[in-house]
Design an enzyme around this catalytic site. Structure first.
Site, PDB file in Angstrom:
ATOM      1  N   LYS A   1      -1.875   9.243  -6.281  1.00  0.00           N
ATOM      2  CA  LYS A   1      -1.150   8.177  -6.983  1.00  0.00           C
ATOM      3  C   LYS A   1      -2.078   7.392  -7.911  1.00  0.00           C
ATOM      4  O   LYS A   1      -1.761   7.172  -9.079  1.00  0.00           O
ATOM      5  CB  LYS A   1      -0.518   7.182  -5.990  1.00  0.00           C
ATOM      6  CG  LYS A   1       0.517   7.801  -5.059  1.00  0.00           C
ATOM      7  CD  LYS A   1       1.219   6.742  -4.229  1.00  0.00           C
ATOM      8  CE  LYS A   1       0.354   6.049  -3.202  1.00  0.00           C
ATOM      9  NZ  LYS A   1      -0.036   6.879  -2.063  1.00  0.00           N
TER      10      LYS A   1
ATOM     11  N   ARG B   1       6.907   0.396  -0.336  1.00  0.00           N
ATOM     12  CA  ARG B   1       6.500   1.308   0.718  1.00  0.00           C
ATOM     13  C   ARG B   1       7.430   1.236   1.926  1.00  0.00           C
ATOM     14  O   ARG B   1       7.199   1.930   2.922  1.00  0.00           O
ATOM     15  CB  ARG B   1       5.080   0.967   1.136  1.00  0.00           C
ATOM     16  CG  ARG B   1       4.309   2.170   1.562  1.00  0.00           C
ATOM     17  CD  ARG B   1       2.922   1.762   1.866  1.00  0.00           C
ATOM     18  NE  ARG B   1       2.113   1.767   0.673  1.00  0.00           N
ATOM     19  CZ  ARG B   1       0.804   1.956   0.690  1.00  0.00           C
ATOM     20  NH1 ARG B   1       0.172   2.149   1.809  1.00  0.00           N
ATOM     21  NH2 ARG B   1       0.123   1.930  -0.421  1.00  0.00           N
TER      22      ARG B   1
ATOM     23  N   ARG C   1     -12.757  11.515   0.147  1.00  0.00           N
ATOM     24  CA  ARG C   1     -12.580  10.536  -0.943  1.00  0.00           C
ATOM     25  C   ARG C   1     -13.654   9.445  -0.890  1.00  0.00           C
ATOM     26  O   ARG C   1     -14.030   8.969   0.171  1.00  0.00           O
ATOM     27  CB  ARG C   1     -11.200   9.874  -0.814  1.00  0.00           C
ATOM     28  CG  ARG C   1     -10.993   8.728  -1.796  1.00  0.00           C
ATOM     29  CD  ARG C   1      -9.545   8.432  -1.991  1.00  0.00           C
ATOM     30  NE  ARG C   1      -8.976   7.632  -0.897  1.00  0.00           N
ATOM     31  CZ  ARG C   1      -7.711   7.200  -0.904  1.00  0.00           C
ATOM     32  NH1 ARG C   1      -6.899   7.507  -1.893  1.00  0.00           N
ATOM     33  NH2 ARG C   1      -7.271   6.499   0.115  1.00  0.00           N
TER      34      ARG C   1
ATOM     35  N   ARG D   1     -13.794   4.269   1.935  1.00  0.00           N
ATOM     36  CA  ARG D   1     -12.942   3.188   2.420  1.00  0.00           C
ATOM     37  C   ARG D   1     -12.889   3.208   3.937  1.00  0.00           C
ATOM     38  O   ARG D   1     -12.840   4.267   4.547  1.00  0.00           O
ATOM     39  CB  ARG D   1     -11.523   3.370   1.872  1.00  0.00           C
ATOM     40  CG  ARG D   1     -11.283   2.589   0.618  1.00  0.00           C
ATOM     41  CD  ARG D   1      -9.994   2.965  -0.028  1.00  0.00           C
ATOM     42  NE  ARG D   1      -8.839   2.930   0.884  1.00  0.00           N
ATOM     43  CZ  ARG D   1      -7.601   3.132   0.479  1.00  0.00           C
ATOM     44  NH1 ARG D   1      -7.346   3.374  -0.782  1.00  0.00           N
ATOM     45  NH2 ARG D   1      -6.601   3.105   1.343  1.00  0.00           N
TER      46      ARG D   1
ATOM     47  N   ARG E   1      -1.844   6.347   9.158  1.00  0.00           N
ATOM     48  CA  ARG E   1      -1.230   5.979   7.881  1.00  0.00           C
ATOM     49  C   ARG E   1      -0.211   7.029   7.446  1.00  0.00           C
ATOM     50  O   ARG E   1       0.833   6.698   6.898  1.00  0.00           O
ATOM     51  CB  ARG E   1      -2.321   5.789   6.816  1.00  0.00           C
ATOM     52  CG  ARG E   1      -3.075   4.468   7.004  1.00  0.00           C
ATOM     53  CD  ARG E   1      -4.481   4.503   6.411  1.00  0.00           C
ATOM     54  NE  ARG E   1      -4.481   4.732   4.994  1.00  0.00           N
ATOM     55  CZ  ARG E   1      -5.395   5.461   4.349  1.00  0.00           C
ATOM     56  NH1 ARG E   1      -6.382   6.065   5.005  1.00  0.00           N
ATOM     57  NH2 ARG E   1      -5.317   5.602   3.067  1.00  0.00           N
TER      58      ARG E   1
HETATM   59  P1  ADP Z   1      -3.139   4.243   0.940  1.00  0.00           P
HETATM   60  O1  ADP Z   1      -1.893   4.536   0.154  1.00  0.00           O
HETATM   61  O2  ADP Z   1      -4.139   5.330   0.816  1.00  0.00           O
HETATM   62  O3  ADP Z   1      -2.891   3.794   2.339  1.00  0.00           O
HETATM   63  P2  ADP Z   1      -3.557   1.772  -0.525  1.00  0.00           P
HETATM   64  O4  ADP Z   1      -4.804   1.430  -1.225  1.00  0.00           O
HETATM   65  O5  ADP Z   1      -2.321   1.934  -1.335  1.00  0.00           O
HETATM   66  O6  ADP Z   1      -3.891   3.054   0.287  1.00  0.00           O
HETATM   67  O7  ADP Z   1      -3.255   0.670   0.601  1.00  0.00           O
HETATM   68  C1  ADP Z   1      -4.225   0.269   1.543  1.00  0.00           C
HETATM   69  C2  ADP Z   1      -3.572  -0.623   2.604  1.00  0.00           C
HETATM   70  O8  ADP Z   1      -3.017  -1.813   1.978  1.00  0.00           O
HETATM   71  C3  ADP Z   1      -2.408  -0.016   3.345  1.00  0.00           C
HETATM   72  O9  ADP Z   1      -2.815   0.790   4.424  1.00  0.00           O
HETATM   73  C4  ADP Z   1      -1.652  -1.274   3.800  1.00  0.00           C
HETATM   74  O10 ADP Z   1      -2.296  -1.893   4.900  1.00  0.00           O
HETATM   75  C5  ADP Z   1      -1.809  -2.197   2.618  1.00  0.00           C
HETATM   76  N1  ADP Z   1      -0.694  -2.067   1.657  1.00  0.00           N
HETATM   77  C6  ADP Z   1      -0.787  -1.711   0.345  1.00  0.00           C
HETATM   78  N2  ADP Z   1       0.422  -1.682  -0.243  1.00  0.00           N
HETATM   79  C7  ADP Z   1       1.327  -2.001   0.711  1.00  0.00           C
HETATM   80  C8  ADP Z   1       2.739  -2.147   0.740  1.00  0.00           C
HETATM   81  N3  ADP Z   1       3.487  -1.950  -0.350  1.00  0.00           N
HETATM   82  N4  ADP Z   1       3.332  -2.484   1.914  1.00  0.00           N
HETATM   83  C9  ADP Z   1       2.602  -2.704   3.016  1.00  0.00           C
HETATM   84  N5  ADP Z   1       1.264  -2.590   3.068  1.00  0.00           N
HETATM   85  C10 ADP Z   1       0.621  -2.254   1.932  1.00  0.00           C
END
Ligand code: ADP
Ligand code: ZN
Length: 227
Positions: free
Chosen positions: A16, A92, A129, A163, A174
């Site tokens: 993404k 999400r 990553r 990360r 996740r």
């Molecule tokens: P990934 O998609 O690889 O988990 P992101 O960088 O998008 O990584 O998100 C990292 C963390 O931030 C998620 O695991 C969550 O804890 C939080 N987060 C990000 N976007 C959202 C969202 N839209 N709703 C809930 N939690 C979120």
């Protein structure tokens, strides 16, 4: 004319962020990653960062009300209604999607790109990553494609790191959350005729050109990049 409104959804590690960086350059529309916004809030120990930290560290979703606080603020600060956006990692949950649709009523978003890839592929990708530690940069690398001078970012020179939530046990958690909470969004946007499926096991350039071709077909973009 208002800017393109795109959502990019897909499992963690589906690419993404990489696609959003390419699209942001092509369309000149802001790339909004809620994950990056939360990591920045945690890094600066803001009140929201403190509330989000434990959830993020354990690989859980941040509660919807906290997510919407950040998103609502970005809508105003970045004039997203008018300029358009590429949302990366938002919405999400079905509830977040309901709230976003209410914000954008009556038109809603223009299209939703679903990056489709198997769990085995993303587990391997996430484990290798590495990301730029500068929250304003967000460049993405991997053990296979490191920065030119290991391990400092090609774009900004900051250290490139793993990360905390890219460790195996957290990755599984996740991905389980993705199936339970986020995958239902695919059906929702498909029913609205807004879904574009792209095979995300392909190379980043191939994913970009296929996604772009779909947007052109739907007359949501033209070759010059104007929305
Ligand atoms: P990934 O998609 O690889 O988990 P992101 O960088 O998008 O990584 O998100 C990292 C963390 O931030 C998620 O695991 C969550 O804890 C939080 N987060 C990000 N976007 C959202 C969202 N839209 N709703 C809930 N939690 C979120
Ligand atoms: Zn960087």
């Amino acid at each position: 004319m208002r800017g393109l409104r795109l959502l990019i959804i897909g499992k963690q590690g589906s690419g993404k962020g990489t696609l959003c960086v390419q699209f942001a350059q092509h369309f000149g529309v802001p790339h909004i990653s809620t994950g990056d916004a939360f990591r920045a809030a945690v890094a600066e120990s803001s009140e929201r960062g403190i509330r989000a930290k434990a959830f993020m560290e354990s690989g859980q979703l941040v509660p919807d009300d906290l997510v919407m606080e950040i998103v609502d603020e970005l809508f105003v600060r970045e004039s997203l209604r008018e300029r358009g956006f590429l949302f990366d990692g938002f919405p999400r949950t079905v509830h977040q999607a309901d709230l976003l649709d209410a914000t954008l009523a009556p038109e809603g978003v223009d299209a939703v790109i679903d990056l489709e890839v198997s769990t085995e592929v993303v587990v391997a990708r996430l484990a290798s990553r590495r990301v730029c530690s500068n929250p304003n940069c967000g460049a993405i690398y991997s053990l296979k494609s490191p920065p030119k001078s290991p391990w400092n970012c090609d774009l900004c020179g900051s250290p490139v790191v793993q990360r905390d939530d890219d460790r195996e046990e957290m990755i599984r958690r996740r991905l389980d959350d993705y199936e339970a909470m986020t995958a239902p969004l695919v059906d929702r946007y498909e029913a609205l005729g807004k879904l574009i499926r792209v095979d995300a096991a392909l190379s980043p350039d191939e994913v970009f050109s296929r996604a772009l071709a779909e947007l052109l077909t739907r007359r949501l973009a033209n070759e010059t990049g104007e929305a």
